[in-house]
Design a protein around this motif. Structure first.
Motif, short mmCIF file in Angstrom:
data_model
loop_
_atom_site.label_atom_id
_atom_site.label_comp_id
_atom_site.label_asym_id
_atom_site.label_seq_id
_atom_site.Cartn_x
_atom_site.Cartn_y
_atom_site.Cartn_z
N GLU A 308 0.84 -1.19 0.00
CA GLU A 308 0.00 0.00 0.00
C GLU A 308 0.88 1.25 0.00
OE1 GLU A 308 -3.16 0.06 2.82
OE2 GLU A 308 -3.40 -2.13 2.81
N ASP A 310 -0.49 4.96 -1.23
CA ASP A 310 -1.21 6.22 -0.98
C ASP A 310 -2.70 5.96 -1.12
OD1 ASP A 310 -2.26 8.73 -0.79
OD2 ASP A 310 -1.24 9.55 -2.56
N ARG A 311 -3.39 5.82 -0.03
CA ARG A 311 -4.81 5.49 -0.06
C ARG A 311 -5.67 6.59 -0.66
NH1 ARG A 311 -7.52 1.59 2.69
NH2 ARG A 311 -6.26 -0.11 3.57
N THR A 312 -5.13 7.80 -0.80
CA THR A 312 -5.91 8.87 -1.42
C THR A 312 -5.93 8.74 -2.94
OG1 THR A 312 -4.00 10.38 -1.58
CG2 THR A 312 -5.28 10.42 0.47
N ASN A 341 -2.23 3.92 -5.53
CA ASN A 341 -2.57 3.67 -4.13
C ASN A 341 -1.87 2.42 -3.60
OD1 ASN A 341 -4.04 1.61 -5.31
ND2 ASN A 341 -6.04 2.52 -4.89
N ARG A 378 -8.94 -4.26 0.31
CA ARG A 378 -8.02 -3.47 1.13
C ARG A 378 -7.90 -2.04 0.62
NH1 ARG A 378 -2.56 -6.86 1.98
NH2 ARG A 378 -1.93 -4.78 2.81
N LEU A 379 -8.12 -1.86 -0.68
CA LEU A 379 -8.05 -0.52 -1.28
C LEU A 379 -9.36 -0.24 -2.01
CD1 LEU A 379 -4.42 -0.82 -2.70
CD2 LEU A 379 -5.13 0.55 -0.73
N THR A 382 -10.17 2.09 -5.25
CA THR A 382 -9.54 1.85 -6.55
C THR A 382 -10.56 1.95 -7.68
OG1 THR A 382 -7.89 0.37 -5.56
CG2 THR A 382 -8.23 0.22 -7.95
#
Length: 430
Positions: A308, A310-312, A341, A378-379, A382
């Protein structure tokens, strides 16, 4: 007896050469091999060879483009139209589609056809008019592509809104061809198909569909618009007709094609469609095995690792490192890629795996699907997957079959000719 898997003859006046050329491209994109005089005429006198070729049992059917100046062509009136009609009358498997060029209506077409040197009425043929309303062709991908090419050649005498789409003609040919092939095959016979991008098809078996995209790669990697506006729609249309016109049959594909093309083919034939499909994967000795999803699974040892970042961000990179490590080339391409991300990498537990069996490939496809889903969980933000692959073609096909529920997938093709060894965008699937 007609070979329904043979070539399709295009009859046209040379004033319609641009239209005939674009029709040939569209037919080949959909898997229909074509006979056209510019590359199929030998040293024999023109009329004599055309007559012989029209009588050849390996000719599956014909497309006759009817323009106003056909009345000035003795070859068309004396040879092509009469011979096409003779084959059509004498063999239920031989089909003819009459195409009315822009500006020719049905009444004029009947008048033109009546001048052919035949004792029979040729106006009973199926006719497809290319006269379209201005609003329809402006949204036609094929129409826009043809116009772009003609503009560059300085030969476009029509506005983009007036150029006819060829979709209906291709549909008519594809439908009739596959109907005849289906009726000819024995009950348990598969439908043999191919997809080639590196070289022209040259397979030693009879093919119902022979998708030839190699001309698009002669001058390098085509841009994304060609992939998304011409090649992908052709692939979707062809697979739809294969399902519709050859129900219950196994579809077998083979060929020398780049990975985005093979992945896209699998994407158009997802497991959820319930069609029995396979990619015929060659081994190092040239022997073929059937790579498919419905095999008893073998343990592939395919593993994945998600980092992981960058979750933004909303873009996920997926790296498939099976026949090679794609990371160096992805790194060289970084300046042209969005912020990710996360990066999901696939590879074998072993340092290298020279040979992958068909059951192991089926297992690897299941692992790919499940681990991709886990990454999405988890993301969850996306929206686009960016796919970079170094893998056997058969595995790319199986991976494509397992991703129809994924977000938009942007595929990439490695540029090995310019010396940069960077990735270029290819098909975008959604």
């Amino acid at each position: 007896m007609t070979n329904p898997a043979g070539d399709v003859f295009i009859s046209y006046k040379h004033s319609q050469q641009n239209l005939a050329e674009k029709l040939e491209i569209a037919l080949r994109n959909h898997g229909i091999p074509v006979w056209r005089d510019v590359h199929d005429i030998g040293p024999d006198p023109l009329e004599q060879q055309i007559r012989e070729d029209l009588q050849d049992s390996n000719l599956a059917g014909g497309v006759a483009i009817i323009s106003s100046d056909v009345t000035q062509s003795p070859v068309i009136l004396k040879t092509e139209l009469p011979e096409l009609h003779k084959r059509w009358r004498g063999d239920d498997e031989f089909f003819v589609v009459v195409v009315l060029a822009p500006g020719v209506d049905y009444d004029e077409a009947e008048t033109i056809l009546s001048k052919a040197e035949s004792p029979y009425d040729l106006s009973h043929w199926y006719m497809e008019s290319l006269e379209v309303e201005e609003t329809s062709s402006s949204s036609s991908a094929i129409g826009r592509i043809i116009n772009s090419i003609l503009d560059k050649l300085g030969q476009n005498q029509k506005t983009s809104s007036q150029l006819p789409p060829l979709d209906a003609v291709v549909d008519a040919v594809l439908e009739r061809r596959l109907q005849c092939i289906h009726n000819r095959l024995s009950s348990n016979s598969p439908v043999e198909c191919s997809l080639d991008t590196y070289v022209k098809p040259s397979h030693d078996i009879q093919l119902a569909v022979s998708i030839d995209w190699s001309p698009h790669f002669d001058d390098g990697i085509p841009d994304g618009s060609l992939w998304n506006e011409q090649l992908l729609p052709a692939l979707r249309t062809t697979t739809d007709y294969l399902q519709q016109e050859t129900p219950g049959r196994e579809l077998r594909f083979r060929g020398r094609a780049n990975l985005p093309a093979v992945f896209s083919l699998g994407y158009c034939l997802p497991e959820t469609r319930g069609i029995s499909t396979a990619w015929m994967q060659p081994d190092q000795d040239g022997n073929f095995s059937s790579w498919r999803l419905d095999l008893n699974l073998g343990e592939s040892n395919l593993q994945s690792d998600l980092e992981e970042i960058d979750r933004t961000a909303s873009d996920l990179a997926v790296l498939v490192n099976i026949t090679d490590d794609v990371k160096p080339e992805v790194g060289k391409t970084k300046s042209k890629l969005p912020d990710f991300n996360g990066i999901l990498e696939f590879g074998f537990e072993e340092a290298s795996k020279d040979r992958l069996t068909a059951p192991e490939a089926a297992h690897a496809a299941k692992v790919f699907q499940q681990d991709l889903r886990d990454a999405m969980n988890r993301l969850p933000g996306t929206s686009t997957i960016h796919l970079f692959m170094a893998t056997p073609a058969g595995l790319a096909f199986l991976f494509g079959q397992m991703t129809n529920t994924s977000p938009t997938i942007q595929t990439y093709i490695l540029d090995t000719e310019s010396g940069s060894r960077t990735y270029e965008t290819a098909a975008q699937l959604s």
